[in-house]
Scaffold this motif. Sequence first.
Motif, PDB file in Angstrom:
ATOM      1  N   VAL A  54       0.837  -1.198   0.000  1.00  0.00           N
ATOM      2  CA  VAL A  54       0.000   0.000   0.000  1.00  0.00           C
ATOM      3  C   VAL A  54       0.876   1.254   0.000  1.00  0.00           C
ATOM      4  O   VAL A  54       1.890   1.322   0.701  1.00  0.00           O
ATOM      5  CB  VAL A  54      -0.922  -0.020   1.237  1.00  0.00           C
ATOM      6  CG1 VAL A  54      -1.721   1.286   1.336  1.00  0.00           C
ATOM      7  CG2 VAL A  54      -1.861  -1.218   1.164  1.00  0.00           C
ATOM      8  N   ASP A 113       3.716  -1.168   8.743  1.00  0.00           N
ATOM      9  CA  ASP A 113       2.485  -1.328   7.959  1.00  0.00           C
ATOM     10  C   ASP A 113       1.544  -2.160   8.814  1.00  0.00           C
ATOM     11  O   ASP A 113       1.647  -3.386   8.859  1.00  0.00           O
ATOM     12  CB  ASP A 113       2.814  -2.018   6.630  1.00  0.00           C
ATOM     13  CG  ASP A 113       1.598  -2.145   5.719  1.00  0.00           C
ATOM     14  OD1 ASP A 113       0.515  -1.635   6.081  1.00  0.00           O
ATOM     15  OD2 ASP A 113       1.735  -2.755   4.646  1.00  0.00           O
ATOM     16  N   LEU A 131       1.764   3.135   8.438  1.00  0.00           N
ATOM     17  CA  LEU A 131       0.514   2.960   7.711  1.00  0.00           C
ATOM     18  C   LEU A 131      -0.511   2.364   8.670  1.00  0.00           C
ATOM     19  O   LEU A 131      -0.338   1.239   9.155  1.00  0.00           O
ATOM     20  CB  LEU A 131       0.711   2.006   6.530  1.00  0.00           C
ATOM     21  CG  LEU A 131       1.108   2.587   5.189  1.00  0.00           C
ATOM     22  CD1 LEU A 131       1.513   1.451   4.240  1.00  0.00           C
ATOM     23  CD2 LEU A 131      -0.032   3.384   4.571  1.00  0.00           C
ATOM     24  N   TYR A 134      -4.738   1.492   9.548  1.00  0.00           N
ATOM     25  CA  TYR A 134      -5.962   1.143   8.827  1.00  0.00           C
ATOM     26  C   TYR A 134      -7.199   1.247   9.716  1.00  0.00           C
ATOM     27  O   TYR A 134      -8.297   0.911   9.285  1.00  0.00           O
ATOM     28  CB  TYR A 134      -5.861  -0.289   8.282  1.00  0.00           C
ATOM     29  CG  TYR A 134      -4.721  -0.470   7.306  1.00  0.00           C
ATOM     30  CD1 TYR A 134      -4.927  -0.369   5.940  1.00  0.00           C
ATOM     31  CD2 TYR A 134      -3.428  -0.713   7.752  1.00  0.00           C
ATOM     32  CE1 TYR A 134      -3.885  -0.523   5.050  1.00  0.00           C
ATOM     33  CE2 TYR A 134      -2.376  -0.865   6.878  1.00  0.00           C
ATOM     34  CZ  TYR A 134      -2.606  -0.766   5.523  1.00  0.00           C
ATOM     35  OH  TYR A 134      -1.566  -0.909   4.634  1.00  0.00           O
ATOM     36  N   SER A 144      -6.563  -1.249   0.265  1.00  0.00           N
ATOM     37  CA  SER A 144      -5.852  -0.025   0.643  1.00  0.00           C
ATOM     38  C   SER A 144      -6.787   1.107   1.037  1.00  0.00           C
ATOM     39  O   SER A 144      -6.323   2.155   1.500  1.00  0.00           O
ATOM     40  CB  SER A 144      -4.964   0.448  -0.521  1.00  0.00           C
ATOM     41  OG  SER A 144      -5.750   0.958  -1.587  1.00  0.00           O
ATOM     42  N   ALA A 187      -6.349   2.973   4.370  1.00  0.00           N
ATOM     43  CA  ALA A 187      -4.969   3.256   4.792  1.00  0.00           C
ATOM     44  C   ALA A 187      -4.744   4.743   5.037  1.00  0.00           C
ATOM     45  O   ALA A 187      -5.246   5.595   4.309  1.00  0.00           O
ATOM     46  CB  ALA A 187      -3.989   2.756   3.738  1.00  0.00           C
TER      47      ALA A 187
END
Length: 336
Positions: free
Chosen positions: A15, A110, A250, A252, A308, A311
């Motif tokens: 991503v 991530d 990153l 989410y 993604s 994100a």
Amino acid sequence: MGSAGRSTGATHVPVLAGRIVELLTPALAAPGSTYVDGTLGLGGHAALVLDACPNAQLVGIDRDPAALAIAGERLARFGDRVRLFHAIYHELPEVLAEAGLRSVQAICLDLGLSSLQIDERERGFAYAVDAPLDMRMDPGAGLTAATIVNSWSAAEIARVLRTYGEERNARRIADRIVAARAQEPFTTSARLVQVIADALPAAVRNTGGHPAKRTFQALRIVVNEELESLSGVLPAALDALASGGRLAVLAYHSGEDRLVKQAFAAASTDHVPVGVPAVPDAYRAQFSLLTRGAERPDAAEVAANPRSASARLRVISRNQSSPPPDLPAQPREDRP
């Protein structure tokens, strides 16, 4: 983007890959620089960074031994530039001590699930297929989703769903789970999905995506202690950065992003005592934000990789005049 390199069925699409490489590359130009991927997964971001930064070495960390094995194969072409560690990312100081490193030039986290964990149905993360109620990123860990839904009280389950899944119907779902398990314990995801759907009002059930999405997210976060690990790794990662070093995260989930935002805001703010007209060097911020707010994938990336969509990328840099503190010298204890 591409196959994981083993017949796992997982396809790994990193991503915001181009943006992360763009933001981290300036810190990795010098010979002997170190890039830490604290959530290695299938190695997508790591491969791109190593390709873009031929002087950099990788310290890759993941709690999932299956992901480490696949990433090891994928990254084998980089030879001794790569060192991999089976650990949770909040163990970063111990991993760096074991690697003989006191500071590093770039770190990427991530968060959330890897493609391997999503796509391998027996791991129990996906609500769209029937699978065991496991959800452990490290299969050697103790707590599973089945333990939560079969033994925790309705109040405890509701708190989890409300706090970590932002589920407005948390108590309704928790009560239905407790009633259903009295008839028969939950063993696989399909029955849990059905109980969740039946607990929701029709208007909610038919809008806003899959009815079990928020519940499964909450269970996964609790099973893997994800927010606790994130709270531990953020100060450790900031401390580990060398002068000019950069940290990219990153997130989410709003709870994850909130922790990152707060940590980055505190690190990039001058701490001026009341009544002091000028900021003494000792009170100046040691870090600077490289992203304005949280950057999001554009429409083209979301269309190509729907995973993604949620994100949020934040990146911070240690100021050149702010050297990192010494890291602990003792290696981590062996993990079971």
